[in-house]
Scaffold this active site. Structure first.
Site, PDB file in Angstrom:
ATOM      1  CB  THR A  27      -0.889   0.039   1.260  1.00  0.00           C
ATOM      2  OG1 THR A  27      -0.050   0.183   2.412  1.00  0.00           O
ATOM      3  CG2 THR A  27      -1.723  -1.225   1.402  1.00  0.00           C
ATOM      4  CB  ALA A  60       1.994  -0.343   6.757  1.00  0.00           C
ATOM      5  CB  VAL A  86       8.259  -0.292   8.462  1.00  0.00           C
ATOM      6  CG1 VAL A  86       8.213   1.228   8.525  1.00  0.00           C
ATOM      7  CG2 VAL A  86       7.665  -0.910   9.727  1.00  0.00           C
ATOM      8  CE  LYS A  87       5.783   1.132  -0.654  1.00  0.00           C
ATOM      9  NZ  LYS A  87       4.494   1.178  -1.370  1.00  0.00           N
ATOM     10  CB  VAL A  88      11.372   3.743   5.073  1.00  0.00           C
ATOM     11  CG1 VAL A  88      12.161   4.985   5.400  1.00  0.00           C
ATOM     12  CG2 VAL A  88      10.852   3.081   6.349  1.00  0.00           C
TER      13      VAL A  88
END
Ligand code: E4P
Length: 218
Positions: A27, A60, A86-88
């Protein structure tokens, strides 16, 4: 190659999951906003619901852009469910945050990758995935799939274990091209995945089999 679905739409995620071929979900803030997911509680609940539908990793994205904010958000997101990645974004603070989170054993997906150098830094920081955006490169008259080849080749040379997650996939042919390039994962819109099924000879062949099965008394 693993198949992720690139959406926050629960109906589409359920449909892809029901095919039995889904390995995860990605997402981003734009996809969440498109589904009208507003406010912390709804965002949290939405990620939890997605994790209940699928078996694999669910990316996310952090909304903060500073290091402190990213690691705080990243730890909170990771605590929601073991499937959360965790998307960074690949910024200076983002790379530092990936290093911090990966040292803590939290899975990360480094997003907005448009060059091999960005992918290399993210891998060096310990990212689980790097997400090169092939469609957006194509939109800007650059060869998106070529970037997948370059990153896969570079990671192969050095035995880097970070997975290449081809993102910003626009159509079915992109999926085939990413598979040929050796991407570990392709995150795709549902239509692009379903496009893999299409062939006129399959339709014609099936029609003939159905017609002939009637001759068999079926
Ligand atoms: C997924 O991780 C990316 O955020 C997504 O594929 C971007 O796609 P877009 O370029 O179609 O917005």
């Amino acid at each position: 190659m693993k198949f992720f679905i690139d959406t926050a739409n629960l109906e589409q995620i359920r449909e892809a999951q029901s095919l039995g071929i889904l390995d995860g979900v990605t997402t981003n803030p734009s996809l969440m906003a498109k589904e009208g997911i507003v406010g912390d509680e709804n965002i949290i609940q939405h990620y939890k619901t997605i994790c209940e539908i699928v078996d694999g990793d669910v990316s996310a994205e952090v909304l903060s852009t500073d290091y402190e904010g990213m690691i705080k958000e990243g730890e909170e997101l990771a605590a929601l469910h073991p499937q959360i990645v965790v998307k960074v974004p690949v910024t200076k603070d983002g790379i530092k945050a990936i290093k911090y989170l990966s040292d803590k054993g939290i899975k990360t997906n480094c997003t907005l990758i448009f060059s091999p150098g960005q992918a290399l830094l993210a891998a060096k920081a310990g990212a689980t995935y790097v997400s090169p955006f092939i469609g957006r490169l194509d939109d800007n008259a650059s060869d998106g799939v070529d970037l997948i080849y370059k990153i896969v080749d570079m990671f192969g040379t050095y035995g880097i274990r970070t997975q290449v997650l081809a993102a910003s996939i626009r159509h079915t042919m992109h999926i085939i091209q990413c598979a040929e390039a050796g991407a570990d994962v392709a995150t795709c819109p549902l239509d692009a995945i379903l496009g893999l099924l299409k062939h006129p000879l399959t339709d014609i062949g099936l029609e003939k089999f159905i017609a002939d099965s009637k001759k068999m008394g079926k």
